[in-house]
Design an enzyme around this catalytic site. Structure first.
Site, PDB file in Angstrom:
ATOM      1  CE1 TYR A  18      12.138  37.030 133.363  1.00 39.71           C
ATOM      2  CE2 TYR A  18      12.264  38.664 130.923  1.00 39.71           C
ATOM      3  CZ  TYR A  18      12.235  37.297 132.105  1.00 39.71           C
ATOM      4  OH  TYR A  18      11.764  35.888 131.338  1.00 39.71           O
ATOM      5  CG  HIS A  23      17.809  38.466 138.332  1.00 38.81           C
ATOM      6  ND1 HIS A  23      18.660  37.899 139.211  1.00 38.81           N
ATOM      7  CD2 HIS A  23      18.210  36.892 137.770  1.00 38.81           C
ATOM      8  CE1 HIS A  23      19.739  37.043 138.987  1.00 38.81           C
ATOM      9  NE2 HIS A  23      19.443  36.538 137.893  1.00 38.81           N
ATOM     10  CG  ASN A  71      21.466  33.472 132.556  1.00 39.33           C
ATOM     11  OD1 ASN A  71      21.255  34.055 133.535  1.00 39.33           O
ATOM     12  ND2 ASN A  71      20.499  32.422 132.178  1.00 39.33           N
ATOM     13  CG  ASP A  96      19.695  39.733 141.681  1.00 43.18           C
ATOM     14  OD1 ASP A  96      20.550  39.855 140.571  1.00 43.18           O
ATOM     15  OD2 ASP A  96      19.375  38.763 141.583  1.00 43.18           O
ATOM     16  CG  ASN A 117      23.905  31.942 135.797  1.00 42.65           C
ATOM     17  OD1 ASN A 117      24.515  31.472 135.953  1.00 42.65           O
ATOM     18  ND2 ASN A 117      22.541  31.256 136.159  1.00 42.65           N
TER      19      ASN A 117
END
Length: 192
Positions: A18, A23, A71, A96, A117
């Site tokens: 990631y 994100h 999340n 973000d 989330n």
């Protein structure tokens, strides 16, 4: 704001997969703040987050990167707030934001989560929406691309040269927010 300590949490997802995605801009911003403060992260056992203690513009701050996935970010942040006796209103979430054009930074306190989330989880575990937010604009996905896929993709080739400026501006915004308070910081940052 008072002299009470603050938590500045960057929202993102752990792991190399990631790194560099839209994100994870929150992680990038708290990394920049840690670099400016010449501090480093270590694992906080009670929360599972990566935490770095620092003084930013004269305030004691705990920089945090939850190591749960986006999340579930609220659980480690709630644990940190309890551990350090930080009120939810003294938590600054850096994240973000799809609804802000790429490259812009906006500040606010409270409000809705807009389908984010990570923010939903923070609200749930802090027990309020009344925390501060530094929103790094990533813009809407092109065409009919699913926003959930878009945020997990790296920045576009045309955006990449501007990402360091977005990170620096968001880090500057955090420092202004801490030093000056919300409204004066908004008056400055929202003109950039």
């Amino acid at each position: 704001m008072t002299d009470r300590p603050l938590i500045v949490v960057g929202l993102g997802n752990p792991g190399e997969k990631y790194a560099g995605t839209r994100h994870n801009i929150g992680f990038d911003v708290v990394d920049e703040l840690a670099s400016r403060a010449r501090t480093s992260f270590s694992r906080h056992k009670k929360s599972g987050a990566e935490v770095a203690g620092a003084r930013l513009v004269g305030r004691q701050v705990y920089l945090a990167k939850p190591q749960s996935f986006m999340n579930l970010s609220g659980e480690p942040v709630g644990a940190l707030a309890r551990f350090y006796s930080v009120e939810p209103t003294d938590v600054i979430a850096v994240h973000d934001e799809l609804d802000i054009d790429f490259g812009l930074v906006r500040l606010k306190r409270g409000g809705g989560e807009g389908g984010h989330n990570g923010l939903k989880s923070l609200t749930q575990h802090l027990g309020t929406r009344d925390y501060l937010r530094v929103r790094a604009g990533i813009g809407r996905p092109p065409g009919r691309q699913d926003p959930a896929d878009y945020v997990l993709k790296p920045f576009a080739k045309t955006e990449k040269p501007e990402v360091p400026l977005l990170i620096a501006n968001a880090a500057d915004a955090v420092e202004l927010l801490i030093r000056d308070g919300l409204e004066p910081a908004q008056n400055t940052v929202h003109t950039w």
